[in-house]
Scaffold this active site. Sequence first.
Site, short mmCIF file in Angstrom:
data_model
loop_
_atom_site.label_atom_id
_atom_site.label_comp_id
_atom_site.label_asym_id
_atom_site.label_seq_id
_atom_site.Cartn_x
_atom_site.Cartn_y
_atom_site.Cartn_z
N GLN A 230 7.03 -0.71 6.14
CA GLN A 230 8.32 -0.87 5.46
C GLN A 230 8.19 -0.90 3.93
OE1 GLN A 230 11.51 -1.29 7.59
NE2 GLN A 230 9.89 -0.02 8.43
N THR A 231 7.11 -0.32 3.42
CA THR A 231 6.85 -0.40 1.99
C THR A 231 6.38 0.96 1.48
OG1 THR A 231 6.13 -2.68 2.37
CG2 THR A 231 5.65 -1.74 0.22
N TRP B 176 -6.88 4.53 0.01
CA TRP B 176 -7.38 4.15 1.34
C TRP B 176 -7.81 5.36 2.15
CZ3 TRP B 176 -2.68 2.80 -0.76
CH2 TRP B 176 -1.59 3.60 -0.42
N ARG B 177 -7.79 6.53 1.53
CA ARG B 177 -8.28 7.72 2.23
C ARG B 177 -9.67 8.13 1.74
NH1 ARG B 177 -2.86 11.63 2.71
NH2 ARG B 177 -1.78 10.34 4.26
N LEU C 64 5.11 -8.13 -2.50
CA LEU C 64 5.08 -7.07 -1.48
C LEU C 64 6.14 -7.29 -0.41
CD1 LEU C 64 1.55 -5.87 -0.32
CD2 LEU C 64 3.43 -4.54 -1.28
N GLY C 65 6.52 -8.56 -0.20
CA GLY C 65 7.55 -8.83 0.80
C GLY C 65 7.00 -8.93 2.22
N TYR C 66 7.88 -9.29 3.14
CA TYR C 66 7.48 -9.51 4.55
C TYR C 66 6.17 -10.29 4.59
CZ TYR C 66 11.13 -6.36 6.20
OH TYR C 66 12.33 -5.78 6.48
N TYR D 45 2.62 1.07 16.44
CA TYR D 45 2.37 2.06 15.39
C TYR D 45 1.01 1.86 14.75
CZ TYR D 45 1.60 3.86 10.87
OH TYR D 45 0.95 4.44 9.83
N ASP E 186 5.57 6.07 13.52
CA ASP E 186 6.28 5.28 12.53
C ASP E 186 7.59 5.98 12.20
OD1 ASP E 186 5.37 7.52 11.21
OD2 ASP E 186 5.05 6.46 9.32
N GLU F 3 -2.56 0.01 6.22
CA GLU F 3 -1.47 0.19 7.18
C GLU F 3 -0.54 -1.02 7.22
OE1 GLU F 3 -0.50 2.81 8.49
OE2 GLU F 3 -2.21 4.11 8.19
#
Length: 379
Positions: free
Chosen positions: A47-48, A29-30, A85-87, A125, A143, A42
């Site tokens: 949290q990952t 992503w850069r 991935l969660g959340y 954040y 963050d 982002e």
Amino acid sequence: MEKWSAATIRDFRRTLLDWYDQEGRDLPWRQDHDPYHVWVSEIMLQQTQVNTVIPYYQNFMATFPTVTDLANADEATLLKAWQGLGYYSRARNLQRAARQIVTDYQGHWPKTAAELTDLVGIGPYTAGAIASIAFGEVVPAVDGNAFRVFARLLLIDDDIAKPQTRQVFERAIQPIVDPKRPGAFNQAIMDLGASYMRAKNSDPEHSPVKAFDASYQTGRVADFPVKTKAPRPKLIPYYAVIVHSPAGYLLVQRDATQMLTGYWTFPLLLQADLPPADATETNNLAQDLAAITRQFKTDYQLDLDLTVVGGQPVSHTYTHQRWRVKLLVAELATTPSLAFFPGKWVAGSEIATLPLPKVQEKMMTRFQNQGHPAAFAKN
DNA sequence: TAGTCGTGGCT
DNA sequence: TAGCCAAGACT
């Protein structure tokens, strides 16, 4: 708290960015500063860990190349892309925000942190990260890394677990952000926090900014940041009812009032919701089986002959809950109507095409290992 | 404000 | 093992 002079701030920026230009990580992503790319990365990174995100990010961009593709995606495809991935509310909020951008903003991105916060799933954040990286706004992106790095650099001892502490850090960091390269500055802080200034196994001795690290200079690295610990996860006992018929397995989709919203599992019953046992010596398991059988009969018109699946219960720990799931199975010779049951039959070979949470995968593995090896074999 | 919301890595 | 940690947001 330490206070830096204007000269120290200039020196720090130069040292940090020189290091970042040489040693900064080359991440997918850069490659550019496209706000869609920055935004998706982002959200995934909340949290990952970076190494977990990389393959998800690449698959996500191949599946949803633009914000319009994401806005138009069907939910099952989206949740499947996010599986593991969660959340998971992040994924659903991501699509809600994509639709906000397409409809409310006519596809034009808001360019300031203050405006970005209006998008669902973008908090202080992420707004700072997108605004600085994609649009060059001179704002901090605070963050966990920034909390940790600046707590050590400046000896800030406010408890970072408390919400009101954020503004303490934002005010401390704002004048230090490089006005010429705010995005690079914020990303450099994150790279620093993920390497020399990690929470555990940090290496302040070799940090490029060790001369600015007041915690290191005073031998107190381990004392920063200050963070109160979270409560222990609460044990929650469940029964999973695995119902198999010629049409496949009975699965339910979790609704918006539950965690894991939109994902599919075997029917799960809270042990606490079953009719209470007598105060006698009776076997609790037998009573629970009878109660579950009765419930399926009366509520759903399904006649089950339940047996216990061997092995230990499936255990799965979330941030605030620890599930202990006992597996039960009922084999049906014919396929009954589901007119009264909020679920559907899914062939064993098709289950894997649905979005499944980790606990469902654990239950399937346990079931297969307890006498049903071909239950979910892929065709 | 404090609780809710996932998963994997590491010690 | 059990607990902590990892590019947090929402209610």
